[in-house]
Design a protein around this motif. Structure first.
Motif, short mmCIF file in Angstrom:
data_model
loop_
_atom_site.label_atom_id
_atom_site.label_comp_id
_atom_site.label_asym_id
_atom_site.label_seq_id
_atom_site.Cartn_x
_atom_site.Cartn_y
_atom_site.Cartn_z
N GLY A 171 0.78 -1.22 0.00
CA GLY A 171 0.00 0.00 0.00
C GLY A 171 0.82 1.28 0.00
N LEU A 172 2.15 1.15 -0.05
CA LEU A 172 3.03 2.31 0.04
C LEU A 172 3.38 2.85 -1.34
CD1 LEU A 172 4.29 3.83 2.45
CD2 LEU A 172 6.35 2.44 2.14
N GLU A 173 3.13 4.13 -1.56
CA GLU A 173 3.50 4.80 -2.82
C GLU A 173 4.87 5.43 -2.63
OE1 GLU A 173 4.75 7.55 -5.15
OE2 GLU A 173 3.55 8.61 -3.64
N LEU A 174 5.84 5.05 -3.47
CA LEU A 174 7.20 5.55 -3.31
C LEU A 174 7.76 6.21 -4.56
CD1 LEU A 174 8.84 2.64 -1.25
CD2 LEU A 174 8.10 4.88 -0.42
N SER A 175 7.04 6.15 -5.68
CA SER A 175 7.56 6.77 -6.91
C SER A 175 7.81 8.26 -6.73
CB SER A 175 6.58 6.54 -8.07
OG SER A 175 6.61 5.20 -8.50
N SER A 176 6.99 8.90 -5.91
CA SER A 176 7.15 10.34 -5.68
C SER A 176 8.48 10.67 -5.01
CB SER A 176 6.00 10.87 -4.82
OG SER A 176 5.95 10.20 -3.57
N LYS A 177 9.10 9.67 -4.37
CA LYS A 177 10.36 9.89 -3.66
C LYS A 177 11.57 9.81 -4.59
CE LYS A 177 8.11 9.77 0.30
NZ LYS A 177 7.89 11.00 1.11
N VAL A 178 11.39 9.21 -5.76
CA VAL A 178 12.54 8.96 -6.63
C VAL A 178 12.39 9.56 -8.03
CG1 VAL A 178 13.18 6.86 -5.40
CG2 VAL A 178 11.62 6.71 -7.34
N SER A 179 11.18 9.94 -8.41
CA SER A 179 10.94 10.45 -9.76
C SER A 179 11.53 11.85 -9.93
CB SER A 179 9.43 10.50 -10.03
OG SER A 179 9.15 11.04 -11.31
N THR A 180 11.83 12.19 -11.17
CA THR A 180 12.30 13.53 -11.48
C THR A 180 11.23 14.56 -11.11
OG1 THR A 180 13.15 14.98 -13.23
CG2 THR A 180 11.45 13.40 -13.87
N LYS A 181 11.67 15.74 -10.72
CA LYS A 181 10.72 16.81 -10.38
C LYS A 181 10.30 17.61 -11.61
CE LYS A 181 11.14 15.64 -6.11
NZ LYS A 181 10.08 14.79 -5.50
N GLU A 182 11.17 17.64 -12.59
CA GLU A 182 10.90 18.38 -13.83
C GLU A 182 11.22 17.49 -15.04
OE1 GLU A 182 9.59 21.34 -14.01
OE2 GLU A 182 9.63 21.78 -11.84
N PRO A 183 10.53 17.69 -16.14
CA PRO A 183 10.84 16.91 -17.35
C PRO A 183 12.27 17.20 -17.83
CG PRO A 183 8.71 18.00 -17.56
CD PRO A 183 9.37 18.58 -16.34
N TYR A 184 12.88 16.21 -18.46
CA TYR A 184 14.20 16.41 -19.05
C TYR A 184 14.33 15.54 -20.29
CZ TYR A 184 15.59 12.05 -16.64
OH TYR A 184 15.68 10.75 -16.19
N PHE A 185 15.33 15.86 -21.12
CA PHE A 185 15.52 15.17 -22.39
C PHE A 185 16.80 14.34 -22.36
CE2 PHE A 185 13.06 18.99 -23.24
CZ PHE A 185 12.06 18.53 -24.09
N VAL A 186 16.76 13.22 -23.09
CA VAL A 186 17.93 12.35 -23.23
C VAL A 186 18.04 11.95 -24.70
CG1 VAL A 186 19.04 10.21 -22.52
CG2 VAL A 186 17.60 11.44 -20.89
N SER B 293 8.00 3.21 -16.72
CA SER B 293 9.25 2.71 -16.15
C SER B 293 9.06 1.82 -14.93
CB SER B 293 10.17 3.89 -15.77
OG SER B 293 9.85 4.37 -14.48
N ASN B 294 10.17 1.27 -14.51
CA ASN B 294 10.28 0.57 -13.24
C ASN B 294 10.18 1.57 -12.09
OD1 ASN B 294 13.01 1.52 -14.18
ND2 ASN B 294 13.48 0.96 -12.08
N GLY B 295 10.18 1.06 -10.87
CA GLY B 295 10.15 1.94 -9.71
C GLY B 295 9.85 1.17 -8.44
N PRO B 296 9.86 1.85 -7.30
CA PRO B 296 9.67 1.18 -6.00
C PRO B 296 8.22 1.21 -5.54
CG PRO B 296 10.37 3.43 -5.64
CD PRO B 296 10.27 3.25 -7.14
#
Length: 369
Positions: free
Chosen positions: A158-173, A227-230
């Motif tokens: 029940g724990l949401e953790l993506s907010s802890k590791v996701s980028t805060k702003e969009p970026y390009f690669v 993507s993947n994530g926690p």
């Protein structure tokens, strides 16, 4: 520091079981869900994998730190695990292209580490009793106080953790002049996933976990990546809505790990927390479509309910984990959508499944023609 006189340290499991060891020299107390990884190499990539956020890692390999660290061998810009438990921690390292020792690397990231633990017994205990919350302490905190603090730590279910590791702003690669454009939803994305997309002539725009479909669509992409994530996929209702919108417009979409679970939930297919999860770089998977076997890199504590998937007439099971029959991959029959539970980008691990990135590009080409 005299390594022979290191402070005593403690590992406390939620069921009250205690393991003792020694501190590598970083004082503190940390909490998280205890899990183990069976990989023999690739520890730096494991420690920086965002999918491990909120977890205390037990390294089943007996020696950790012997080849040091390298600035390029990272999957994120910081260490993601909550703490490390190992048997033998090597303060000396030897590798031609190493840039510093693992202890120095951990000091920069303030990662509490306990060594000299009987990790063989610990891994066996977790296998028998399941993943659970735990605490590791190297600063002298009493056992009674640790028990009180550990009782207040939320469970991973029940724990949401993506907010802890996701980028805060969009970026390009990648190259803006690349042949393909991909919008990637960052739920905890690994750098090597982006490298694999760029390698296949993709220009990628990475969006924060809470972006809308309109945000991702504004890039005018040729395909979408989840993507993947926690953490638990169930609380990620926004990401599930994004997946629904992508499928409604029948756009090419590829999901890995947490993204795979989000795609399932978006279609009414349930997920569940596993007893132990799969974490390592030698997990056997059978490709049902080809009959071939793959050795894969895996890192997940949740999985898709196979019975739900097989009852859904719009989906088909494409891959299964040979050890326990769990869902390792799926695709939609009438949509340009597929996903896998494991990590075809490896890093660390074998490259048996890298063809899945090529499959994604093939799906994009089909949609364009």
């Amino acid at each position: 520091m005299k390594y022979s006189n290191r402070n005593k340290a403690i590992l406390l499991l939620a069921d009250g079981t205690v393991f003792y060891g020694k501190s590598i020299g970083i004082e503190g107390t940390v909490f998280g869900e205890v899990c183990f990884n069976t990989g023999m190499t690739g520890y730096q990539e494991i420690f920086t994998d965002p999918s491990y956020f909120g977890q205390i890692m037990v390294a089943s390999n007996a020696h950790i730190g012997n080849y040091g660290t390298n600035e390029e061998d990272v999957e994120a810009d910081r260490v993601m695990i909550s703490g490390l438990v190992c048997k033998n921690f090597s303060f000396n390292h030897s590798r031609v292209n190493s840039t510093e020792g693992l202890k120095e690397y951990f000091e920069k990231n303030n990662l509490v580490t306990i060594s000299d633990v009987d990790t063989r017994a610990l891994v066996s205990y977790i296998r028998d009793n399941g993943a659970m919350n735990a605490a590791i302490s190297t600063d002298g905190t009493s056992l009674e106080e640790l028990k009180e603090q550990l009782a207040a730590v939320p469970n991973m279910d029940g724990l949401e953790l993506s907010s802890k590791v996701s980028t805060k702003e969009p970026y390009f690669v990648g190259n803006p002049e690349a042949k393909y454009k991909v919008s990637a939803l960052d739920l905890g994305i690994k750098k090597n996933i982006l490298r694999n997309l760029v390698k296949r002539d993709c220009y990628v725009k990475v969006f924060p976990y809470n972006s809308t479909y309109e945000d991702l669509k504004s890039f005018n992409p040729d395909g979408y990546f989840l993507s993947n994530g926690p953490g638990d996929p169930a609380p990620l209702t926004g990401a599930q809505e994004v997946a629904k919108n992508i499928l409604e417009e029948n756009q090419p979409v590829f999901g890995i790990c947490l993204g795979h679970q989000v795609l399932a939930l978006a279609n009414g297919i349930a997920t569940y927390k596993m007893f132990n999860g799969h974490r390592g770089i030698n997990h056997p998977v059978r490709n049902i479509l080809t009959g071939k076997g793959e050795i894969t890199s895996q890192n997940h504590g949740f999985a898709v309910v196979r019975e739900d998937l097989e009852k859904n007439p719009e989906f088909e099971l494409t891959h299964e984990h040979i050890n326990d029959g769990t869902v390792a991959g799926m695709r939609m029959k009438n949509k340009n959508c597929f996903s896998v539970q494991y990590h075809p980008e490896a890093s660390p691990g074998p490259h048996d499944a890298s063809y899945l990135f090529d499959q994604f590009i093939e799906n994009i080409e089909k949609a364009k023609n």
